[in-house]
Design a protein around this motif. Structure first.
Motif, short mmCIF file in Angstrom:
data_model
loop_
_atom_site.label_atom_id
_atom_site.label_comp_id
_atom_site.label_asym_id
_atom_site.label_seq_id
_atom_site.Cartn_x
_atom_site.Cartn_y
_atom_site.Cartn_z
N SER A 143 0.82 -1.21 0.00
CA SER A 143 0.00 0.00 0.00
C SER A 143 0.85 1.26 0.00
N ALA A 144 0.45 2.23 -0.82
CA ALA A 144 1.10 3.54 -0.83
C ALA A 144 0.64 4.38 0.35
N TYR A 145 -0.37 3.90 1.06
CA TYR A 145 -0.90 4.64 2.20
C TYR A 145 -0.27 4.12 3.48
N LYS A 146 0.20 5.04 4.30
CA LYS A 146 0.79 4.66 5.58
C LYS A 146 -0.27 4.66 6.69
N ARG A 147 -1.21 5.62 6.61
CA ARG A 147 -2.22 5.75 7.67
C ARG A 147 -3.56 6.11 7.04
N VAL A 148 -4.59 5.35 7.37
CA VAL A 148 -5.91 5.57 6.77
C VAL A 148 -6.99 5.54 7.84
N MET A 149 -8.13 6.12 7.47
CA MET A 149 -9.34 6.06 8.29
C MET A 149 -10.34 5.13 7.61
N LEU A 150 -10.86 4.15 8.34
CA LEU A 150 -11.93 3.29 7.84
C LEU A 150 -13.22 3.71 8.52
N LYS A 151 -14.19 4.15 7.73
CA LYS A 151 -15.50 4.54 8.25
C LYS A 151 -16.53 3.51 7.80
N ILE A 152 -17.21 2.91 8.75
CA ILE A 152 -18.29 1.99 8.41
C ILE A 152 -19.53 2.35 9.22
N SER A 153 -20.67 1.97 8.71
CA SER A 153 -21.92 2.26 9.41
C SER A 153 -22.17 1.22 10.48
N GLY A 154 -22.99 1.58 11.45
CA GLY A 154 -23.40 0.59 12.44
C GLY A 154 -24.17 -0.54 11.80
N GLU A 155 -24.95 -0.23 10.76
CA GLU A 155 -25.73 -1.26 10.08
C GLU A 155 -24.85 -2.36 9.48
N ALA A 156 -23.60 -2.03 9.19
CA ALA A 156 -22.68 -3.03 8.64
C ALA A 156 -22.43 -4.17 9.61
N LEU A 157 -22.65 -3.93 10.91
CA LEU A 157 -22.40 -4.94 11.93
C LEU A 157 -23.63 -5.82 12.20
N MET A 158 -24.75 -5.52 11.54
CA MET A 158 -25.99 -6.25 11.81
C MET A 158 -26.04 -7.60 11.10
N GLY A 159 -25.25 -7.76 10.02
CA GLY A 159 -25.42 -8.96 9.19
C GLY A 159 -26.80 -8.97 8.57
N ASP A 160 -27.46 -10.12 8.63
CA ASP A 160 -28.81 -10.25 8.08
C ASP A 160 -29.89 -9.93 9.10
N GLN A 161 -29.47 -9.55 10.30
CA GLN A 161 -30.45 -9.20 11.32
C GLN A 161 -31.00 -7.81 11.05
N GLY A 162 -32.10 -7.48 11.68
CA GLY A 162 -32.67 -6.16 11.50
C GLY A 162 -32.24 -5.18 12.58
N PHE A 163 -31.46 -5.65 13.55
CA PHE A 163 -31.12 -4.81 14.69
C PHE A 163 -29.93 -5.41 15.42
N GLY A 164 -29.13 -4.58 16.05
CA GLY A 164 -28.09 -5.05 16.96
C GLY A 164 -26.83 -5.54 16.28
N LEU A 165 -26.06 -6.32 17.02
CA LEU A 165 -24.77 -6.83 16.57
C LEU A 165 -24.88 -8.29 16.16
N HIS A 166 -24.22 -8.64 15.06
CA HIS A 166 -24.13 -10.03 14.60
C HIS A 166 -22.67 -10.44 14.73
N PRO A 167 -22.30 -11.16 15.81
CA PRO A 167 -20.89 -11.44 16.09
C PRO A 167 -20.10 -12.01 14.91
#
Length: 247
Positions: free
Chosen positions: A13-37
């Protein structure tokens, strides 16, 4: 202003330091709410694969899978209170991601804009920079610590404070489109798009204050699909499909 940021062209990678922004919904998986481990673990493995390239990683995770302040406000809750509740939701998500990353052997710090010393560190810029220099993943939680600002704006603010070279926005689609590709078959994807076009055309990249802050500091935004296995590492290695938002 000319775009002088590194180009993604090599296997290293030409990048030394980056910011990763993800939504909370990305952690739901196929659920409609909460965290999907299992989904949290999958994303943590994506982060580890980039960390293993020697890239210093900051993260900001939204809280929409638990509570979204704007929706709470729309239902009659006082806006400031609703936003603070949303900030607390981001702390829960950050702790879940920290746990998954540390299970994989990646040293991680959750750093909150709202002091809560029993569960995470308070935000001190110089300390956070030192964590990154020691190759720890820093997850910035509780947004900016202020109501009326989204986690998109928080991600852009922290990326500038940490001197990140780009924001990587992980979404459900492989870039920026002129309209929702999930609803419109004729949606057109952009390979490159300017900050001003994002604002003028109301493209769904980040909110207007985040785009303006990125533009004012010439901070490129790379929009890619977080659902594609190996996508984050692949984009950094110059592979895959993405949209670059820049000046």
């Amino acid at each position: 202003m000319a775009d002088t940021s590194p180009k993604i062209v090599t296997d290293k990678s030409a990048y030394k330091r980056v910011m990763l922004k993800i939504s909370g919904e990305a952690l739901m998986g196929d659920q409609g709410f909460g965290l999907h481990p299992p989904t949290v673990e999958r994303i943590a493995r994506e982060v580890k694969s980039v960390h293993d390239m020697g890239v210093e990683i900051c993260m900001v995770i939204g809280g929409g899978n638990i509570f979204r302040g704007l929706q709470g406000s729309a239902q009659g809750m006082e806006r400031t209170t609703a936003d603070y509740m949303g900030m607390l939701a981001t702390v829960m998500n950050a702790l879940a991601m920290q746990s998954s990353l540390e299970e994989l052997g990646v040293f991680t710090r959750t750093i909150s804009a709202i002091p809560m010393d029993q569960v995470c560190e308070p935000y001190i810029r110089r300390r956070a920079v030192r964590h990154l220099e020691k190759k720890r993943v820093c997850i910035f939680a509780a947004g900016t610590g202020n109501p009326y600002f989204t986690t998109d704006t928080a991600a852009t603010l922290r990326a500038n404070e940490m001197a990140c070279q780009a924001i990587f926005k992980g979404t459900k689609v492989d870039g920026v489109y002129d309209k929702d590709p999930m609803k419109h078959d004729d949606a057109v994807r952009y390979d490159n798009v300017s900050y001003d076009d994002c604002l003028a055309k109301h493209l769904k990249v980040m909110d207007a204050s985040a785009i303006a802050l990125a533009r004012d500091n010439n901070l490129p935004i790379i929009v890619f699909s977080l659902d594609e296995p190996g996508g984050f590492r692949g984009i950094l290695a110059g592979k895959g499909t993405y949209t670059r938002v820049h000046g």
